[in-house]
Design a protein around this motif. Structure first.
Motif, short mmCIF file in Angstrom:
data_model
loop_
_atom_site.label_atom_id
_atom_site.label_comp_id
_atom_site.label_asym_id
_atom_site.label_seq_id
_atom_site.Cartn_x
_atom_site.Cartn_y
_atom_site.Cartn_z
N LEU A 120 42.12 42.68 41.56
CA LEU A 120 42.71 42.18 42.79
C LEU A 120 43.82 42.84 43.04
N SER B 30 43.84 34.18 50.24
CA SER B 30 42.32 34.51 50.62
C SER B 30 41.63 34.40 49.04
N GLN B 31 42.53 34.97 48.08
CA GLN B 31 41.98 34.81 46.61
C GLN B 31 41.99 33.32 46.20
N LYS B 32 42.85 32.75 46.49
CA LYS B 32 42.94 31.37 46.07
C LYS B 32 41.54 30.54 47.00
N SER C 187 38.78 31.28 45.11
CA SER C 187 38.51 30.75 43.62
C SER C 187 38.22 29.16 43.86
#
Length: 73
Positions: A20, A58-60, A63
């Motif tokens: 990431l 966006s990663q959150k 997830s």
């Protein structure tokens, strides 16, 4: 035991964060930085801040979607 449980992060978690971080650096550098021989100007600072924020948001979101899908199985 993972970091959320109070233990050390697993190798898988560390590798996922490394990927990431590398991807974020690559994208934000390409998008925001123009002159590598000087300090960041105001545009670059703003662009990098925004890019990093978007990456983590966006990663959150990804997830959360993955957690919801795994709980439905």
């Amino acid at each position: 035991m993972n970091a959320q449980q109070g233990g050390m992060p697993s190798m898988v978690e560390l590798e996922a964060f490394r990927v990431l971080y590398f991807n974020m650096l690559t994208v934000c550098k390409r998008k925001c930085l123009t002159d590598f021989g000087k300090d960041l100007d105001e545009y670059e600072k703003t662009c990098v801040d925004s890019c990093v924020d978007k990456f983590f948001e966006s990663q959150k979101a990804i997830s959360e979607i993955m957690q919801n899908q795994s709980q439905q199985r």
